[in-house]
Design a protein around this motif. Structure first.
Motif, PDB file in Angstrom:
ATOM      1  N   SER A   9       0.817  -1.225   0.000  1.00 54.33           N
ATOM      2  CA  SER A   9       0.000   0.000   0.000  1.00 54.33           C
ATOM      3  C   SER A   9       0.844   1.265   0.000  1.00 54.33           C
ATOM      4  N   ILE A  30      -3.644  -5.661   0.275  1.00 57.14           N
ATOM      5  CA  ILE A  30      -3.040  -6.395   1.400  1.00 57.14           C
ATOM      6  C   ILE A  30      -1.680  -5.786   1.690  1.00 57.14           C
ATOM      7  N   GLU A  31      -1.461  -5.369   2.921  1.00 58.93           N
ATOM      8  CA  GLU A  31      -0.236  -4.664   3.313  1.00 58.93           C
ATOM      9  C   GLU A  31       0.479  -5.431   4.431  1.00 58.93           C
ATOM     10  N   GLY A  38       3.172   2.744   3.115  1.00 58.94           N
ATOM     11  CA  GLY A  38       4.545   2.574   2.614  1.00 58.94           C
ATOM     12  C   GLY A  38       5.334   3.862   2.791  1.00 58.94           C
ATOM     13  N   CYS A  55       9.366   8.565   5.485  1.00 52.64           N
ATOM     14  CA  CYS A  55      10.083   8.348   4.212  1.00 52.64           C
ATOM     15  C   CYS A  55      10.011   9.639   3.400  1.00 52.64           C
ATOM     16  N   SER A  56       9.133   9.671   2.392  1.00 49.73           N
ATOM     17  CA  SER A  56       9.119  10.858   1.526  1.00 49.73           C
ATOM     18  C   SER A  56       8.677  12.090   2.312  1.00 49.73           C
ATOM     19  N   THR A 255       5.809  -4.210  -5.072  1.00 48.77           N
ATOM     20  CA  THR A 255       6.942  -4.846  -4.384  1.00 48.77           C
ATOM     21  C   THR A 255       8.213  -4.643  -5.215  1.00 48.77           C
ATOM     22  N   LYS A 287      18.980   7.201   8.066  1.00 51.95           N
ATOM     23  CA  LYS A 287      18.159   8.385   8.386  1.00 51.95           C
ATOM     24  C   LYS A 287      18.181   8.692   9.876  1.00 51.95           C
ATOM     25  N   TYR A 357      14.574  16.447   9.536  1.00 53.93           N
ATOM     26  CA  TYR A 357      14.650  15.155   8.836  1.00 53.93           C
ATOM     27  C   TYR A 357      15.993  15.137   8.118  1.00 53.93           C
ATOM     28  N   TYR A 407      12.669  -1.425   0.219  1.00 48.74           N
ATOM     29  CA  TYR A 407      13.920  -0.678   0.336  1.00 48.74           C
ATOM     30  C   TYR A 407      15.057  -1.667   0.589  1.00 48.74           C
ATOM     31  N   ILE A 412      16.401   3.417  -0.877  1.00 47.81           N
ATOM     32  CA  ILE A 412      15.084   4.063  -0.723  1.00 47.81           C
ATOM     33  C   ILE A 412      14.462   4.468  -2.056  1.00 47.81           C
ATOM     34  N   ALA A 451      11.202   6.197  -8.743  1.00 44.24           N
ATOM     35  CA  ALA A 451      10.940   6.586  -7.356  1.00 44.24           C
ATOM     36  C   ALA A 451      10.221   7.911  -7.231  1.00 44.24           C
TER      37      ALA A 451
HETATM   38  C1  LIG Z   1      13.922   8.122   3.814  1.00 43.79           C
HETATM   39  C2  LIG Z   1      13.182   8.300   2.517  1.00 43.79           C
HETATM   40  C3  LIG Z   1      13.084   9.561   1.956  1.00 43.79           C
HETATM   41  C4  LIG Z   1      12.402   9.746   0.758  1.00 43.79           C
HETATM   42  N1  LIG Z   1      12.202  11.015   0.288  1.00 43.79           N
HETATM   43  C5  LIG Z   1      11.375  11.219  -0.753  1.00 43.79           C
HETATM   44  C6  LIG Z   1      10.926  12.531  -1.065  1.00 43.79           C
HETATM   45  O1  LIG Z   1      11.256  13.501  -0.382  1.00 43.79           O
HETATM   46  N2  LIG Z   1      10.095  12.673  -2.128  1.00 43.79           N
HETATM   47  C7  LIG Z   1       9.649  11.605  -2.856  1.00 43.79           C
HETATM   48  O2  LIG Z   1       8.869  11.787  -3.788  1.00 43.79           O
HETATM   49  N3  LIG Z   1      10.047  10.351  -2.556  1.00 43.79           N
HETATM   50  C8  LIG Z   1      10.871  10.132  -1.517  1.00 43.79           C
HETATM   51  N4  LIG Z   1      11.208   8.859  -1.147  1.00 43.79           N
HETATM   52  C9  LIG Z   1      10.868   7.742  -2.041  1.00 43.79           C
HETATM   53  C10 LIG Z   1       9.401   7.361  -1.980  1.00 43.79           C
HETATM   54  O3  LIG Z   1       8.986   7.227  -0.646  1.00 43.79           O
HETATM   55  C11 LIG Z   1       9.239   6.051  -2.733  1.00 43.79           C
HETATM   56  O4  LIG Z   1       9.757   6.162  -4.041  1.00 43.79           O
HETATM   57  C12 LIG Z   1       7.766   5.656  -2.824  1.00 43.79           C
HETATM   58  O5  LIG Z   1       7.222   5.509  -1.539  1.00 43.79           O
HETATM   59  C13 LIG Z   1       7.636   4.369  -3.606  1.00 43.79           C
HETATM   60  O6  LIG Z   1       6.303   3.986  -3.579  1.00 43.79           O
HETATM   61  P1  LIG Z   1       5.853   2.478  -3.821  1.00 43.79           P
HETATM   62  O7  LIG Z   1       4.384   2.452  -3.725  1.00 43.79           O
HETATM   63  O8  LIG Z   1       6.509   1.969  -5.033  1.00 43.79           O
HETATM   64  O9  LIG Z   1       6.484   1.632  -2.633  1.00 43.79           O
HETATM   65  P2  LIG Z   1       6.569   1.863  -1.094  1.00 43.79           P
HETATM   66  O10 LIG Z   1       6.152   3.214  -0.708  1.00 43.79           O
HETATM   67  O11 LIG Z   1       7.917   1.412  -0.741  1.00 43.79           O
HETATM   68  O12 LIG Z   1       5.489   0.859  -0.503  1.00 43.79           O
HETATM   69  C14 LIG Z   1       5.540  -0.520  -0.691  1.00 43.79           C
HETATM   70  C15 LIG Z   1       4.571  -1.137   0.303  1.00 43.79           C
HETATM   71  O13 LIG Z   1       4.407  -2.507  -0.018  1.00 43.79           O
HETATM   72  C16 LIG Z   1       4.464  -3.270   1.168  1.00 43.79           C
HETATM   73  N5  LIG Z   1       4.893  -4.616   0.805  1.00 43.79           N
HETATM   74  C17 LIG Z   1       6.067  -4.969   0.224  1.00 43.79           C
HETATM   75  N6  LIG Z   1       6.106  -6.310   0.039  1.00 43.79           N
HETATM   76  C18 LIG Z   1       4.930  -6.797   0.488  1.00 43.79           C
HETATM   77  C19 LIG Z   1       4.353  -8.120   0.559  1.00 43.79           C
HETATM   78  N7  LIG Z   1       5.022  -9.183   0.114  1.00 43.79           N
HETATM   79  N8  LIG Z   1       3.123  -8.266   1.096  1.00 43.79           N
HETATM   80  C20 LIG Z   1       2.424  -7.176   1.527  1.00 43.79           C
HETATM   81  N9  LIG Z   1       2.917  -5.915   1.490  1.00 43.79           N
HETATM   82  C21 LIG Z   1       4.148  -5.731   0.971  1.00 43.79           C
HETATM   83  C22 LIG Z   1       5.466  -2.525   2.025  1.00 43.79           C
HETATM   84  O14 LIG Z   1       5.302  -2.847   3.405  1.00 43.79           O
HETATM   85  C23 LIG Z   1       5.110  -1.077   1.725  1.00 43.79           C
HETATM   86  O15 LIG Z   1       4.102  -0.595   2.580  1.00 43.79           O
HETATM   87  C24 LIG Z   1      11.859   8.630   0.071  1.00 43.79           C
HETATM   88  C25 LIG Z   1      11.955   7.365   0.634  1.00 43.79           C
HETATM   89  C26 LIG Z   1      12.588   7.197   1.851  1.00 43.79           C
HETATM   90  C27 LIG Z   1      12.618   5.851   2.498  1.00 43.79           C
END
Ligand SMILES: Cc1cc2nc3c(=O)[nH]c(=O)nc-3n(C[C@H](O)[C@H](O)[C@H](O)COP(=O)(O)OP(=O)(O)OC[C@H]3O[C@@H](n4cnc5c(N)ncnc54)[C@H](O)[C@@H]3O)c2cc1C
Length: 469
Positions: A9, A30-31, A38, A55-56, A255, A287, A357, A407, A412, A451
C-alpha cells in the motif's frame, strides 16, 4: 464482478487500487506493515507533538502527476504547503546557493552562475507541464511533444559533473549538483543529470511542496477517495505467494522485482524471473530524525528559509562521496539531505521545538552507525546545532528494509538509477509493468517512471492492466 488484489500500500499500490476501483473493479489491498502507506507515512518519531515524515518528505512531482489531478487529492482534504525557498546548498564561510520558485530570482542570486542557470532552466520551466507528462510514463513511447522532450533529454543525458560546468560559480555548481545527487549514483556517469534536471525544473515550475500534517496526509486523501469506491484493506499480512490470493482477475504487486519473482514462483516465465532477480538496487540511506529547539542555526542565510538543504560541499567532494558509496565504501563526509518541512507547515512543531529530517547516502547494506557523520555534517554548516538537539530517532539501512521490504539493503529509491535502468526498468519489455503471468503486474517504483511519491507507477500499471483486461 471483476476483482483485483493489490499487494502493498505504498503510493503506487494505493494509486493502482484507486484507479482499478474507479473503473468498477472490486479491489482489496493487502499490506505487510501494520499501517497503510509505505513511503507516505508520518509519525511522532522523537517527541510528542512533533510530526516527522518517515520516508518521503518533499513532493516535487505530485503536482504534475496525472494521478493526483484525476482523483483531485486536494479536494479530498490534501493541502500543500511551500517553504519560502525550495532548496539550498551551503558551502563553507556562510556562502551558498539557494533556489526559489522564480528562475530569474534564483539566477540573480547566483552571480556569474546566474546566466547559465537562467538559460538552462528558464525554457525547461516554461515547458515543464508537457515535459513532465512525457517522463512520467515509460520512456519507450511516441512523444506528444518531441521537441520539448529533446531539449530536456539534451541536458538529462549528460553526466552531472559536466552539466554543472555551465553554472560557472562554485555556489551555482553545487546548487545543481546537490539535486543531481538524488539519483544515488556516480555523478560522472551518463545521464546522471536526469533526476537533477527534472527535480530542479520541478522546483521552478511547481515548487517542492510538503503535505500539511505530514506526508501521511497524501495517503489519507487517497484512502478517502478509495473509500468512495469501496476498496477494502488488510494490514499486517505479508503475501508470499499468488496462491494465497484466491484467484482474482488482476494482481498488482507494489513490491521489489525480486519479491515479485518469489511471489509468482513457477508461474512466472523463466526469462522474466531471471531479469527480476538481476534487477540492480542502489546504495542505501541512513536516516536520523531530530527534535531541534529553535531550528538549525545555518551560517548560510539562504539555508534558513529552504525546505530542503543539501550538504555535500562542492562538486568534487560530492562526486567523490557518491563514487565511494556506489563502490561500497563509507565516505568520511557523506552527502546529507536535510528536510525542514516545518518551515512550510507549522502544524508539525511543538512550540519552538521542530522536527528535522536528515539522511545520509551510505553503501548498500551499511552496517555502521552514521548518526555522528550526519550530526557533524550539519554542525559543519550550522555551528551550535548540537546544542539544540533535544531528541533523535535513528533508522539504519537494515531497519529501513525491515520497515519496508521494498527498500532492499536501504535502497530508498527502489532500484539503481543507472542509464540502463532509467530507460528499461525493471527489464526491457514493450509493457514494463507486465510480469509475464496473465493478469499479474508489477506496479512499484521499480517500474517507470521510478521513485517518488507521485503514484504514477501504480496509475500507469493499472491503466495498462485495464487495457489488457
Ligand atoms: C527516507 C526516505 C526519503 C524519501 N524522500 C522522498 C521525497 O522527499 N520525495 C519523494 O517523492 N520520494 C521520496 N522517497 C521515495 C518514496 O517514498 C518512494 O519512491 C515511494 O514511496 C515508492 O512507492 P511504492 O508504492 O513503489 O512503494 P513503497 O512506498 O515502498 O510501498 C511498498 C509497500 O508494499 C508493502 N509490501 C512490500 N512487500 C509486500 C508483501 N510481500 N506483502 C504485503 N505488502 C508488501 C510494504 O510494506 C510497503 O508498505 C523517500 C523514501 C525514503 C525511504
Amino acid at each position: 464482478m471483476t476483482t483485483a488484489v493489490v499487494v502493498g500500500s505504498g503510493p503506487n499500490g494505493l494509486a493502482a487500487a484507486l484507479t482499478l476501483a474507479a473503473a468498477g473493479l472490486q479491489v482489496r489491498v493487502i499490506e505487510a506493515a501494520d499501517e497503510l502507506g509505505g513511503g507516505i507515512r508520518s509519525s511522532e518519531l522523537t517527541l510528542p507533538g512533533l510530526v516527522h515524515d518517515e520516508c518521503s518528505g518533499m513532493h516535487p512531482l505530485v503536482l504534475c502527476s496525472a494521478f493526483a489531478e484525476r482523483f483531485d487529492l486536494a479536494g479530498a482534504g490534501l493541502t500543500w504547503r511551500w517553504a519560502p525557498a525550495e532548496f539550498a546548498h551551503p558551502l563553507d564561510d556562510g556562502r551558498g546557493g539557494v533556489a526559489v520558485r522564480s528562475v530569474s530570482e534564483t539566477a540573480a542570486g547566483l552571480g556569474k552562475g546566474g546566466p547559465g542557470w537562467q538559460h538552462t532552466f528558464g525554457p525547461l520551466t516554461e515547458r515543464f507541464g508537457t515535459i513532465s507528462q512525457e517522463f512520467l510514463q515509460p520512456v519507450l513511447h511516441i512523444p506528444r511533444h518531441p521537441l520539448h522532450l529533446a531539449r530536456f533529454g539534451a541536458y538529462a543525458g549528460l553526466p552531472a559533473t559536466l552539466l554543472a560546468r555551465r553554472f560557472r560559480t562554485p555556489e551555482a555548481q553545487a546548487l545543481f549538483t546537490g539535486v543531481a545527487v538524488h539519483s544515488f549514483r556516480p555523478l560522472d556517469t551518463l545521464a546522471s543529470s536526469a533526476i537533477g534536471v527534472a527535480l530542479t525544473t520541478a522546483a521552478h515550475a511547481f515548487g517542492w511542496p510538503v503535505a500539511e500534517g505530514g506526508s501521511a496526509a497524501i495517503r489519507d486523501a487517497i484512502l478517502a477517495r478509495a473509500a468512495e469506491h469501496g476498496v477494502q484493506f488488510e494490514t499486517g499480512r505479508r503475501v508470499t505467494s499468488l496462491d494465497e490470493l484466491g484467484g482474482p482477475d488482476l494482481v498488482m504487486l507494489d513490491t521489489s522485482p525480486a519479491a515479485a519473482a518469489r511471489i509468482a514462483g513457477d508461474r512466472m516465465p523463466r526469462h522474466v524471473h531471471r531479469a527480476y532477480l538481476r534487477y540492480r538496487h542502489g546504495p542505501g540511506a541512513f536516516k536520523v530524525d531530530f527534535a531541534v529547539e529553535g531550528g538549525v542555526p545555518w551560517a548560510h542565510e539562504g539555508s534558513r528559509s529552504a525546505g530542503t538543504v543539501h550538504l555535500g560541499g562542492g562538486v568534487k567532494e560530492m562526486a567523490a562521496a557518491e563514487r565511494d558509496v556506489a563502490a561500497g565504501r563509507m565516505p568520511a563526509r557523506p552527502f546529507v539531505l536535510v528536510g525542514q518541512q516545518y518551515l512550510a507547515d507549522k502544524t508539525r512543531s511543538a512550540g519552538d521545538v521542530h522536527p528535522l529530517y536528515a539522511y545520509a547516502h551510505v553503501p548498500a547494506g551499511f552496517t555502521g552507525d552514521a548518526t555522528e557523520a550526519i550530526t557533524a555534517r550539519i554542525e559543519q554548516f550550522a555551528p551550535g546545532f548540537r546544542d539544540r538537539i533535544r531528541a533523535t530517532y535513528v533508522r539504519s539501512t537494515t531497519q529501513m528494509s525491515r520497515h519496508n521490504a521494498n527498500y532492499v539493503a536501504g535502497d530508498i529509491v527502489t532500484g539503481a538509477n543507472d542509464a540502463w535502468q532509467l530507460v528499461f526498468r525493471p527489464r526491457p519489455a514493450p509493457d514494463p509493468y507486465a510480469t509475464g503471468v496473465p493478469g499479474v503486474s508489477l506496479c512499484s517504483a521499480a517500474t517507470p517512471p521510478g521513485a517518488g511519491a507521485h503514484g504514477m507507477c501504480g496509475y500507469n500499471a493499472a491503466q495498462r492492466a485495464l487495457a489488457r483486461l
